[in-house]
Design a protein around this motif. Structure first.
Motif, short mmCIF file in Angstrom:
data_model
loop_
_atom_site.label_atom_id
_atom_site.label_comp_id
_atom_site.label_asym_id
_atom_site.label_seq_id
_atom_site.Cartn_x
_atom_site.Cartn_y
_atom_site.Cartn_z
N TYR A 182 24.09 -44.14 -9.23
CA TYR A 182 24.44 -45.20 -8.28
C TYR A 182 25.93 -45.50 -8.21
N THR A 183 26.73 -44.91 -9.09
CA THR A 183 28.19 -45.00 -8.94
C THR A 183 28.75 -43.73 -8.30
N LYS A 184 27.86 -42.81 -7.92
CA LYS A 184 28.25 -41.54 -7.29
C LYS A 184 29.10 -40.68 -8.23
N THR A 185 28.96 -40.93 -9.52
CA THR A 185 29.74 -40.15 -10.49
C THR A 185 29.28 -38.70 -10.53
N MET A 186 27.97 -38.49 -10.49
CA MET A 186 27.40 -37.15 -10.50
C MET A 186 26.24 -37.09 -9.52
N GLU A 187 25.90 -35.87 -9.11
CA GLU A 187 24.72 -35.68 -8.27
C GLU A 187 23.46 -35.96 -9.08
N VAL A 188 22.37 -36.26 -8.37
CA VAL A 188 21.13 -36.63 -9.03
C VAL A 188 20.65 -35.55 -10.00
N LYS A 189 20.56 -34.32 -9.53
CA LYS A 189 20.04 -33.24 -10.38
C LYS A 189 20.91 -33.01 -11.60
N SER A 190 22.22 -33.04 -11.39
CA SER A 190 23.14 -32.84 -12.51
C SER A 190 23.01 -33.97 -13.53
N SER A 191 22.84 -35.20 -13.04
CA SER A 191 22.70 -36.36 -13.94
C SER A 191 21.46 -36.24 -14.80
N VAL A 192 20.34 -35.88 -14.17
CA VAL A 192 19.07 -35.78 -14.89
C VAL A 192 19.12 -34.65 -15.91
N ILE A 193 19.68 -33.51 -15.52
CA ILE A 193 19.78 -32.37 -16.44
C ILE A 193 20.68 -32.71 -17.62
N LEU A 194 21.81 -33.37 -17.34
CA LEU A 194 22.72 -33.76 -18.42
C LEU A 194 22.02 -34.71 -19.39
N ALA A 205 11.72 -32.78 -29.04
CA ALA A 205 12.93 -32.78 -28.22
C ALA A 205 12.67 -32.17 -26.85
N ILE A 206 11.92 -31.07 -26.82
CA ILE A 206 11.58 -30.43 -25.55
C ILE A 206 10.73 -31.35 -24.69
N SER A 207 9.76 -32.03 -25.29
CA SER A 207 8.86 -32.93 -24.55
C SER A 207 9.63 -34.09 -23.95
N LEU A 208 10.51 -34.70 -24.74
CA LEU A 208 11.29 -35.84 -24.25
C LEU A 208 12.22 -35.40 -23.11
N SER A 209 12.83 -34.23 -23.27
CA SER A 209 13.71 -33.71 -22.22
C SER A 209 12.94 -33.39 -20.96
N PHE A 210 11.75 -32.83 -21.11
CA PHE A 210 10.91 -32.50 -19.96
C PHE A 210 10.50 -33.77 -19.21
N GLY A 211 10.14 -34.80 -19.95
CA GLY A 211 9.80 -36.08 -19.33
C GLY A 211 10.99 -36.69 -18.61
N THR A 212 12.18 -36.48 -19.15
CA THR A 212 13.40 -36.96 -18.51
C THR A 212 13.55 -36.35 -17.12
N ILE A 213 13.34 -35.04 -17.02
CA ILE A 213 13.49 -34.33 -15.75
C ILE A 213 12.37 -34.69 -14.78
N LEU A 214 11.17 -34.90 -15.31
CA LEU A 214 9.97 -35.03 -14.47
C LEU A 214 9.82 -36.40 -13.82
N GLY A 215 10.11 -37.48 -14.55
CA GLY A 215 9.68 -38.80 -14.06
C GLY A 215 10.78 -39.83 -13.89
N TRP A 216 11.98 -39.39 -13.56
CA TRP A 216 13.14 -40.29 -13.58
C TRP A 216 13.17 -41.31 -12.46
N LYS A 217 12.54 -41.04 -11.31
CA LYS A 217 12.89 -41.74 -10.08
C LYS A 217 12.40 -43.18 -10.02
#
Length: 497
Positions: A44-56, A390-402
């Protein structure tokens, strides 16, 4: 009677697989909720794109779990009564774990669906409290005598005060930024929203130094979240493995000779302390000690820990098992289980002494070190558990962020988030969660971030949407009692199966 604790057949392998899937699903849903904590300001500050933010965010969640340690994992396990920790090595242990997981998963899914930032920590802790209550009631055990009141109070206080601290600290940073930068035309844009900045300068992204700050502290929040929340899944998986495969996991079979010796020396040191510092109690116990048992062939049941065993007997049993021991693999299945039970009992007794008012600060420090060494070879986790959580938490981060991100970014305040508000909330959250993880305090990442954002907006006098704040607050208030109720209902259901 303990043959069911071994994995002899496909049925037990299936049960192990299902329980592991449930824990990993819990961590995935945890990622659903807590992704918003780290990506909301980036987006929401336009610092990064959505996909890049979630992946990071997912990457640093992964590293947070991997390098976060185990202090929070076993702080959660210590919330179980000693009866439950002993009873976990049975079919009943699976019922306990399934009840906790189902309670946590269902409430987290409900709140995520409606977009309300709920606390996975609250649901897990509430579920454990519910299991403690119903287990003690069914077994006619006084909950006040065996409940780890000190640990539960500390955890509940941390869950209550962490959002208050987040709100005040974030607000304080906003006040400082306004005092020193609002009148400085060179940096006054820090108090602009991304839209205001674009209208004035025609640039969508914030200035480089602001982007650097926001990215750095967002990464910090992701790492801190992984190091705190990921440990809860690690602790649950260890309970499952101890329940189904006790022969392999009740002790760290990879413990070195030095680590075993450290445990043995700590038990000996505690015995010396007990004889010198609590002399009257020691004499009474010595005079009444008439209970004997073959600890090499008989598994000590939970009733032995309350009806027959006294602390002096326990210390003698531990010394006998550890005498000249160089490798845990040389112990039999029965000996391994008994050693774990006895070490837990000694640790529980030390905690009781630590809560006494007549124990000096130096003695408490000494006992804390002894307690840590006594538990060192039973409070562990293999590296593969860190990796799958760690993989599960990261996967959940990518999957359900919105869903939750939308609430956090647009619905808490009456205006869009400014750069200053984003920076203050991220600084507050990253430091608060890192400190909590270091001291082994399970806190709610969601609560800290939500309150930090609300605090920055409140102190910035932009106004809050109190209808949304009320809904979020109501979710927070209901989480503990509902998770307690859910876990009790599920446990009673599983007892009938």
């Amino acid at each position: 009677m303990f043959e069911q604790c071994f994995i002899y057949n496909i049925q037990n392998i299936f049960v192990l697989s299902i329980t592991l899937i449930f824990v990993l699903f819990y961590e995935i849903i945890n990622g659903f909720h807590d992704t918003a904590n780290s990506v909301v300001t980036l987006i929401y500050t336009k610092t990064m794109e959505v996909k890049s933010s979630v992946i990071l965010s997912s990457i640093f969640n992964f590293f947070g779990v991997l390098f976060g340690g185990l202090t929070v994992a076993y702080a959660i396990i210590h919330l179980f009564t000693i009866n439950l920790l002993i009873d976990i090595i049975s079919v009943n242990g699976l019922k306990v774990i399934f009840s906790i997981l189902l309670s946590s998963i269902i409430w987290n899914l409900i709140t995520w669906y409606f977009g309300f930032p709920s606390s996975s920590s609250h649901t897990l802790i509430g579920s454990i409290i519910g299991i403690n209550l119903i287990h003690s009631f069914i077994n006619n055990i006084s909950i006040f005598n065996i409940l780890h009141t000190y640990e539960i109070i500390n955890v509940l206080l941390s869950l209550i005060f962490s959002p208050i601290i987040g709100l005040l600290l974030s607000g304080t940073i906003i006040i400082l930024l306004r005092k020193f930068l609002i009148n400085n035309s060179k940096y006054a844009y820090i108090h602009m929203t991304p839209l205001d900045y674009y209208k004035r300068f025609g640039i969508k992204k914030p200035p480089f130094w602001i982007r650097l700050f926001i990215i750095f502290f967002s990464v910090g929040v992701s790492y801190a979240h992984g190091s705190n929340d990921g440990q809860k899944g690690i602790g649950l998986i260890m309970l499952i493995l101890i329940c189904i495969m006790p022969g392999c996991f009740v002790l760290n079979l990879n413990s070195s000779c030095y680590e075993i010796m450290r445990t043995r020396n700590s038990v000996n040191n505690f015995k010396d302390f007990y004889e010198k510092k609590i002399e009257n109690e020691f004499k009474i116990i010595c005079s009444s000690n008439s209970y004997t048992v073959d600890i090499n062939n008989v598994i000590l049941l939970k009733k032995d820990f309350h009806d027959n065993l006294n602390i002096y007997s326990v210390i003698n049993f531990v010394q006998l098992l550890l005498s000249n021991l160089l490798d845990y693999n040389s112990l039999s299945f029965v000996q391994r289980i008994n050693l774990r039970f006895l070490l837990i009992y000694v640790s529980n007794y030390i905690n009781q002494i630590l809560n006494r008012s007549d124990i000096s600060c130096s003695d408490k420090q000494f006992l804390n070190i002894i307690n840590s060494n006594i538990l060192y070879t039973i409070e562990y986790a293999p590296i593969w558990i860190f990796i799958i959580v760690a993989i599960s938490l990261s996967f959940g981060t990518i999957l359900g962020w919105k869903r939750v991100t939308l609430t956090m970014g647009k619905k808490i305040g009456r205006k869009n988030t400014t750069y200053a508000q984003s920076i203050s909330s991220q600084i507050t959250s990253s430091f608060a969660i890192v400190i909590a993880s270091y001291f082994g305090i399970p806190v709610s990442t969601t609560h800290i971030i939500s309150s930090s954002i609300a605090g920055s907006m409140l102190f910035d006098k932009v106004g809050l949407q109190f209808s949304i704040i009320k809904s979020i607050f109501l979710t927070w208030v209901l989480t503990l009692p509902i998770s307690i109720l859910f876990s009790i209902i599920f446990y009673l259901f599983f007892l009938k199966i």
